[in-house]
Motif scaffolding. Structure first.
Motif, PDB file in Angstrom:
ATOM      1  N   GLY A   1      -4.344  -4.562  -6.369  1.00 37.20           N
ATOM      2  CA  GLY A   1      -5.536  -4.696  -5.540  1.00 37.20           C
ATOM      3  C   GLY A   1      -6.032  -6.124  -5.438  1.00 37.20           C
ATOM      4  O   GLY A   1      -6.400  -6.598  -4.349  1.00 37.20           O
TER       5      GLY A   1
ATOM      6  N   GLN B   1       0.830  -1.208   0.000  1.00 38.67           N
ATOM      7  CA  GLN B   1       0.000   0.000   0.000  1.00 38.67           C
ATOM      8  C   GLN B   1       0.867   1.262   0.000  1.00 38.67           C
ATOM      9  O   GLN B   1       0.576   2.216  -0.739  1.00 38.67           O
ATOM     10  CB  GLN B   1      -0.933  -0.015   1.213  1.00 38.67           C
ATOM     11  CG  GLN B   1      -2.060  -1.031   1.086  1.00 38.67           C
ATOM     12  CD  GLN B   1      -2.816  -1.243   2.386  1.00 38.67           C
ATOM     13  OE1 GLN B   1      -2.378  -0.805   3.454  1.00 38.67           O
ATOM     14  NE2 GLN B   1      -3.949  -1.912   2.309  1.00 38.67           N
TER      15      GLN B   1
ATOM     16  N   ARG C   1      -4.708  -0.270  -8.897  1.00 40.94           N
ATOM     17  CA  ARG C   1      -5.781  -0.966  -8.178  1.00 40.94           C
ATOM     18  C   ARG C   1      -6.015  -2.348  -8.777  1.00 40.94           C
ATOM     19  O   ARG C   1      -6.207  -3.329  -8.051  1.00 40.94           O
ATOM     20  CB  ARG C   1      -7.063  -0.142  -8.219  1.00 40.94           C
ATOM     21  CG  ARG C   1      -8.205  -0.744  -7.398  1.00 40.94           C
ATOM     22  CD  ARG C   1      -9.397   0.196  -7.330  1.00 40.94           C
ATOM     23  NE  ARG C   1     -10.488  -0.379  -6.584  1.00 40.94           N
ATOM     24  CZ  ARG C   1     -10.587  -0.387  -5.277  1.00 40.94           C
ATOM     25  NH1 ARG C   1      -9.638   0.167  -4.539  1.00 40.94           N
ATOM     26  NH2 ARG C   1     -11.629  -0.951  -4.669  1.00 40.94           N
TER      27      ARG C   1
END
Length: 210
Positions: A192, A123, A188
């Motif tokens: 992700g 992250q 993402r």
């Protein structure tokens, strides 16, 4: 997670006789999956660096910077570029350490800690890259408008007319938002999915550890 679900169903059917064995099997499966996910995070991050490096060589940014009539500004840009690469190398090293740590057999609690630590590292890496993209977009627009000799006439028009200045700023802001959004979507989708799978593993381990 189909294999894990089937194993858990079998565990529930034979809970009294195979509880301990099933816990060990579930842990091994989650451990293997987590190690594989972190390995892919490491591989993707290395490929990503190689991709951006290749693109910079293809487009040859140095030739573009040579047209700028400000050697001091160019020097700062080069230092900034070297520092950004150094930070990314540090992140890749951290991904490697996370992979080695998770690949090593450890207790359930330790594996849970390692998974959370890996998620945080990824992250931070994504947010760092997005911040760098935002900064580079701003620097690119500043160079194009204020340091590129080919845009002198455009710059004079912008400075002399408030309406043209407002339109130009609006267009640049819109382009920046769209590009930033595309990169955000890229990261993402890229990381992700892997992070969600890693967190699913964490939740399964948490059930075992109760």
């Amino acid at each position: 997670m189909k294999e894990l679900d089937l194993l858990k169903k079998d565990w529930q059917k034979n809970k009294d006789s195979f509880e301990q064995v099933s816990e060990i099997e579930i842990y091994k499966m989650i451990h293997k999956k987590s190690s594989s996910i972190v390995k892919w995070i490491l591989i993707i991050s290395i490929l990503e660096v190689l991709l951006w490096t290749s693109l910079s060589l293809i487009f040859n940014a140095d030739d573009y910077l040579e047209n700028i009539n400000n050697n001091g500004f160019v020097s700062y840009l080069k230092i900034f570029n070297y520092l950004s690469y150094a930070v990314i190398v540090i992140f890749i090293y951290l991904f490697y350490k996370n992979y080695i740590r998770i690949s090593t057999i450890a207790s359930t609690k330790q594996l849970m800690k390692d998974i959370l630590k890996t998620r945080k590292t990824v992250q931070y890496y994504v947010w760092y890259n997005l911040a760098m993209i935002g900064i580079l977009l701003i620097i690119g627009f500043v160079i194009a408008l204020f340091y590129n000799p080919e845009t002198v006439l455009l710059r004079e028009k912008i400075e002399s007319d408030p309406i043209i200045m407002a339109v130009t700023v609006g267009i640049l802001a819109l382009v920046s938002i769209v590009l930033f959004g595309l990169f955000w979507l890229f990261y993402r989708l890229l990381y992700g999915v892997l992070l969600r799978r890693l967190y699913d593993n964490y939740k399964e381990l948490k059930k075992i550890d109760l």
